[in-house]
Design a protein around this motif. Structure first.
Motif, PDB file in Angstrom:
ATOM      1  N   LEU A  84       1.105  -2.236  -8.594  1.00 21.10           N
ATOM      2  CA  LEU A  84       0.598  -2.018  -7.242  1.00 21.10           C
ATOM      3  C   LEU A  84       1.186  -0.780  -6.602  1.00 21.10           C
ATOM      4  CD1 LEU A  84       2.228  -4.370  -4.618  1.00 21.10           C
ATOM      5  CD2 LEU A  84       3.229  -4.008  -6.833  1.00 21.10           C
ATOM      6  N   ASN A  85       0.442  -0.247  -5.620  1.00 27.01           N
ATOM      7  CA  ASN A  85       0.963   0.794  -4.742  1.00 27.01           C
ATOM      8  C   ASN A  85       1.728   0.091  -3.630  1.00 27.01           C
ATOM      9  OD1 ASN A  85      -0.289   3.000  -6.038  1.00 27.01           O
ATOM     10  ND2 ASN A  85      -2.164   2.684  -4.889  1.00 27.01           N
ATOM     11  N   CYS A  86       2.943   0.514  -3.415  1.00 26.93           N
ATOM     12  CA  CYS A  86       3.712  -0.023  -2.291  1.00 26.93           C
ATOM     13  C   CYS A  86       4.792   0.984  -1.936  1.00 26.93           C
ATOM     14  CB  CYS A  86       4.300  -1.401  -2.612  1.00 26.93           C
ATOM     15  SG  CYS A  86       5.612  -1.399  -3.838  1.00 26.93           S
ATOM     16  N   LEU A  87       5.520   0.640  -0.911  1.00 28.82           N
ATOM     17  CA  LEU A  87       6.560   1.532  -0.410  1.00 28.82           C
ATOM     18  C   LEU A  87       7.807   0.707  -0.163  1.00 28.82           C
ATOM     19  CD1 LEU A  87       6.711   4.522   0.611  1.00 28.82           C
ATOM     20  CD2 LEU A  87       6.345   3.590   2.890  1.00 28.82           C
ATOM     21  N   PHE A  92       3.615   4.180  -7.171  1.00 29.14           N
ATOM     22  CA  PHE A  92       2.228   4.556  -7.410  1.00 29.14           C
ATOM     23  C   PHE A  92       1.731   3.910  -8.696  1.00 29.14           C
ATOM     24  CE2 PHE A  92       3.738   8.465  -5.078  1.00 29.14           C
ATOM     25  CZ  PHE A  92       3.065   8.173  -3.896  1.00 29.14           C
ATOM     26  N   LYS A  93       0.475   3.424  -8.665  1.00 27.05           N
ATOM     27  CA  LYS A  93      -0.108   2.717  -9.807  1.00 27.05           C
ATOM     28  C   LYS A  93      -0.502   3.658 -10.949  1.00 27.05           C
ATOM     29  CE  LYS A  93      -3.257  -0.446  -9.011  1.00 27.05           C
ATOM     30  NZ  LYS A  93      -4.306  -1.284  -8.408  1.00 27.05           N
ATOM     31  N   GLY A 146       0.803  -1.219   0.000  1.00 27.69           N
ATOM     32  CA  GLY A 146       0.000   0.000   0.000  1.00 27.69           C
ATOM     33  C   GLY A 146       0.830   1.259   0.000  1.00 27.69           C
ATOM     34  N   ALA A 147       0.166   2.364  -0.322  1.00 26.05           N
ATOM     35  CA  ALA A 147       0.818   3.674  -0.339  1.00 26.05           C
ATOM     36  C   ALA A 147       0.924   4.212   1.082  1.00 26.05           C
ATOM     37  CB  ALA A 147       0.026   4.641  -1.201  1.00 26.05           C
ATOM     38  N   LEU A 148       1.939   5.002   1.314  1.00 28.88           N
ATOM     39  CA  LEU A 148       2.107   5.660   2.608  1.00 28.88           C
ATOM     40  C   LEU A 148       0.976   6.671   2.771  1.00 28.88           C
ATOM     41  CD1 LEU A 148       4.028   5.986   5.055  1.00 28.88           C
ATOM     42  CD2 LEU A 148       5.212   7.748   3.749  1.00 28.88           C
TER      43      LEU A 148
END
Length: 196
Positions: free
Chosen positions: A118-121, A72-73, A24-26
């Motif tokens: 995907l959104n990730c960090l 970011f997607k 997921g995004a921050l």
């Protein structure tokens, strides 16, 4: 190991670093939203501590750099300075990867990349003297990603062209079949023209 974060300790070309990937995004910082703050703090502390056995595999950086990379997607405008990175840094300090998060022990950098999947960090923790090496590593990863994306675009273009070619062939075959049927309107028009 949990599904919220994944931590790797990487040795590469004479230097080492931690890479922590969070799903997921921050989330953006919401001043005064106590529930949001508690939730973010709990998530990042638990995700970080559950993602790796930091006590058994003990490595600590006296002067560290933390590089945060947002994935970011899509290209929706997002201000990185509005993101709540405090609890990630606190979780990394709590995991005992860094001595302290004051200016004498830590520098912080961040960037973002487009990731249609995907959104990730990704959070990288490295000794300050090896930060340039980490940037070179990230640049090589970016080059590989861009190359793969370009190849995917080319494959997609080829697939589309093949589908167009197949449709043209199918329509042509169907048209020929219609023309060869007895009492076909197209054939009758052709016959009437021939008679004239």
């Amino acid at each position: 190991m949990n599904n919220n974060a994944f931590t790797e300790f990487i040795n590469l070309n004479g230097f080492s670093f931690f890479k922590i990937t969070y799903n997921g995004a921050l989330p953006p910082y919401k001043a005064g939203d106590i529930e949001s703050i508690k939730s973010a703090k709990k998530y990042y502390f638990e995700a970080t501590s559950d993602s790796y056995d930091f006590k058994t595999n003990f490595v600590k950086f006296n002067k560290a750099c933390i590089h945060i990379r947002h994935h970011f997607k899509n290209k929706i405008i997002r201000d990185l300075d509005n993101r709540n990175r405090k609890y990630i840094i606190d979780a990394i300090r709590y995991a005992n990867l860094i001595d302290d998060d004051d200016w004498q022990h830590l520098s912080l950098h961040e960037d973002a990349v487009l990731n249609p999947v995907l959104n990730c960090l990704e959070v990288f923790v490295v000794a300050q003297e090896n930060y340039i090496d980490l940037l070179k590593y990230l640049e090589s990863i970016d080059n590989i990603r861009e190359d793969l994306e370009q190849k995917q675009i080319m494959l997609d273009d080829e697939r589309i062209q093949e589908e167009v070619d197949e449709n043209v062939i199918r329509v042509t075959i169907e048209t020929i079949r219609k023309l060869n049927r007895p009492n076909s309107p197209s054939l009758m028009v052709l016959t009437d023209k021939q008679k004239a």
